[in-house]
Design a protein around this motif. Structure first.
Motif, PDB file in Angstrom:
ATOM      1  N   MET A 181     -69.283  47.141  51.572  1.00 31.06           N
ATOM      2  CA  MET A 181     -70.141  47.848  50.991  1.00 31.06           C
ATOM      3  C   MET A 181     -71.130  48.158  51.421  1.00 31.06           C
ATOM      4  O   MET A 181     -72.194  47.366  51.497  1.00 31.06           O
ATOM      5  N   ASP A 182     -71.393  48.714  52.263  1.00 35.10           N
ATOM      6  CA  ASP A 182     -73.039  48.147  53.207  1.00 35.10           C
ATOM      7  C   ASP A 182     -73.984  50.286  52.603  1.00 35.10           C
ATOM      8  O   ASP A 182     -74.812  49.988  53.951  1.00 35.10           O
ATOM      9  N   SER A 183     -73.323  50.599  52.328  1.00 33.85           N
ATOM     10  CA  SER A 183     -74.066  52.055  51.884  1.00 33.85           C
ATOM     11  C   SER A 183     -73.589  52.263  50.838  1.00 33.85           C
ATOM     12  O   SER A 183     -73.334  52.420  49.956  1.00 33.85           O
ATOM     13  N   ALA A 184     -74.988  53.011  49.728  1.00 34.35           N
ATOM     14  CA  ALA A 184     -74.596  53.264  48.634  1.00 34.35           C
ATOM     15  C   ALA A 184     -74.300  54.463  48.207  1.00 34.35           C
ATOM     16  O   ALA A 184     -75.334  55.369  49.124  1.00 34.35           O
ATOM     17  N   THR A 185     -73.631  55.576  47.415  1.00 32.56           N
ATOM     18  CA  THR A 185     -73.949  57.281  47.104  1.00 32.56           C
ATOM     19  C   THR A 185     -74.423  57.123  45.582  1.00 32.56           C
ATOM     20  O   THR A 185     -73.824  56.145  44.493  1.00 32.56           O
ATOM     21  N   PHE A 186     -75.318  58.034  44.959  1.00 31.96           N
ATOM     22  CA  PHE A 186     -75.213  58.269  43.686  1.00 31.96           C
ATOM     23  C   PHE A 186     -74.177  58.662  43.089  1.00 31.96           C
ATOM     24  O   PHE A 186     -73.002  59.534  43.351  1.00 31.96           O
ATOM     25  N   VAL A 187     -74.403  58.602  42.257  1.00 29.91           N
ATOM     26  CA  VAL A 187     -73.410  58.560  40.900  1.00 29.91           C
ATOM     27  C   VAL A 187     -74.205  59.337  39.531  1.00 29.91           C
ATOM     28  O   VAL A 187     -74.778  58.747  39.413  1.00 29.91           O
ATOM     29  N   PRO A 188     -73.576  60.567  39.805  1.00 26.05           N
ATOM     30  CA  PRO A 188     -74.900  61.688  38.892  1.00 26.05           C
ATOM     31  C   PRO A 188     -74.246  61.523  37.267  1.00 26.05           C
ATOM     32  O   PRO A 188     -73.184  60.725  36.931  1.00 26.05           O
ATOM     33  N   GLY A 189     -74.862  61.779  36.309  1.00 27.39           N
ATOM     34  CA  GLY A 189     -74.186  62.051  35.363  1.00 27.39           C
ATOM     35  C   GLY A 189     -74.415  60.933  34.704  1.00 27.39           C
ATOM     36  O   GLY A 189     -73.152  60.028  33.292  1.00 27.39           O
ATOM     37  N   LYS A 190     -74.968  59.672  34.376  1.00 29.81           N
ATOM     38  CA  LYS A 190     -75.411  58.812  34.215  1.00 29.81           C
ATOM     39  C   LYS A 190     -76.573  58.069  33.140  1.00 29.81           C
ATOM     40  O   LYS A 190     -76.992  59.248  32.747  1.00 29.81           O
ATOM     41  N   ARG A 191     -76.811  57.760  31.620  1.00 26.99           N
ATOM     42  CA  ARG A 191     -77.882  57.852  30.714  1.00 26.99           C
ATOM     43  C   ARG A 191     -78.728  56.934  31.714  1.00 26.99           C
ATOM     44  O   ARG A 191     -79.847  57.369  30.975  1.00 26.99           O
ATOM     45  N   LYS A 192     -78.614  55.538  32.471  1.00 26.42           N
ATOM     46  CA  LYS A 192     -79.899  55.244  33.097  1.00 26.42           C
ATOM     47  C   LYS A 192     -79.468  54.534  34.070  1.00 26.42           C
ATOM     48  O   LYS A 192     -78.348  54.215  34.450  1.00 26.42           O
ATOM     49  N   TYR A 193     -80.246  54.835  35.312  1.00 25.84           N
ATOM     50  CA  TYR A 193     -80.484  54.121  36.476  1.00 25.84           C
ATOM     51  C   TYR A 193     -80.365  52.788  36.908  1.00 25.84           C
ATOM     52  O   TYR A 193     -81.471  52.457  36.425  1.00 25.84           O
ATOM     53  N   LEU A 194     -80.261  51.555  37.072  1.00 26.66           N
ATOM     54  CA  LEU A 194     -81.299  50.800  37.716  1.00 26.66           C
ATOM     55  C   LEU A 194     -80.647  49.918  38.613  1.00 26.66           C
ATOM     56  O   LEU A 194     -79.842  49.939  39.192  1.00 26.66           O
ATOM     57  N   PHE A 195     -81.426  49.232  39.174  1.00 29.79           N
ATOM     58  CA  PHE A 195     -81.474  48.627  40.796  1.00 29.79           C
ATOM     59  C   PHE A 195     -82.323  47.368  40.806  1.00 29.79           C
ATOM     60  O   PHE A 195     -83.113  47.453  40.264  1.00 29.79           O
ATOM     61  N   CYS A 196     -81.460  46.880  41.354  1.00 30.29           N
ATOM     62  CA  CYS A 196     -81.652  44.716  41.426  1.00 30.29           C
ATOM     63  C   CYS A 196     -81.624  45.457  43.199  1.00 30.29           C
ATOM     64  O   CYS A 196     -80.593  45.168  44.022  1.00 30.29           O
ATOM     65  N   THR A 197     -82.401  44.412  43.479  1.00 33.42           N
ATOM     66  CA  THR A 197     -82.755  45.551  44.749  1.00 33.42           C
ATOM     67  C   THR A 197     -84.084  43.718  45.583  1.00 33.42           C
ATOM     68  O   THR A 197     -84.351  43.065  45.138  1.00 33.42           O
ATOM     69  N   ASP A 198     -84.360  43.195  46.640  1.00 30.21           N
ATOM     70  CA  ASP A 198     -85.108  42.446  47.731  1.00 30.21           C
ATOM     71  C   ASP A 198     -85.722  44.180  48.414  1.00 30.21           C
ATOM     72  O   ASP A 198     -84.686  45.259  47.826  1.00 30.21           O
TER      73      ASP A 198
END
Length: 153
Positions: A1-18
């Motif tokens: 996958m080369d692009s991200a899509t927003f997924v609504p309705g989650k308790r918390k969002y975690l981003f791990c990135t450079d």
């Protein structure tokens, strides 16, 4: 996958990135911030691998994980996240840069790695048994490889 899509309705969002991955995820991060949703961010390279393990391990159910990194790093981090318990439905993995492709030989079960720069490559010689393989689009997550069928002469 080369692009991200927003997924609504989650308790918390975690981003791990450079740094470069952060640019890829920026639109998702902006949506999370605009909606005032709970999130945490960890920058790869700024934390030790053991700290990343601890951070992922302490997350609660209902969290959604986005990982954006160079393909070389992404595989190891994805494996770590899956071992900790993140399922395919709870995470998105976004890679960038040059990627290698593994081809599984149906004869000797060896795995030959090819460079994906040449997207037209449809055949490869197995580096273990020298059998000419036709690269299929059948992918095995277990082997992390595409199935190579015996090429027709």
């Amino acid at each position: 996958m080369d692009s991200a899509t927003f997924v609504p309705g989650k308790r918390k969002y975690l981003f791990c990135t450079d740094e470069k991955g952060g640019a890829i995820l920026q639109s998702i991060i902006d949506q999370v911030v605009d909606k005032n949703l709970s999130f945490e961010m960890v920058f790869i390279g700024k934390v030790q691998f053991t700290d990343l393990v601890a951070w992922l391990s302490e997350q609660r159910m209902g969290s959604y994980l986005y990982i954006a990194a160079h393909w070389n790093q992404l595989k190891a981090i994805k494996q770590l996240a899956e071992e900790i318990g993140f399922s395919e439905e709870e995470a998105q993995y976004i890679g960038y840069g040059e990627k290698e492709k593994n081809v599984f030989c149906g004869r000797c079960h060896g795995i030959t790695t090819i460079d994906t720069e040449n997207t037209e490559q449809v055949e490869v010689d197995c580096i273990y048994c020298n059998l000419r393989l036709e690269i299929s689009n059948h992918y095995s997550r277990l082997r992390d490889a595409y199935l190579g069928y015996v090429a027709k002469l």
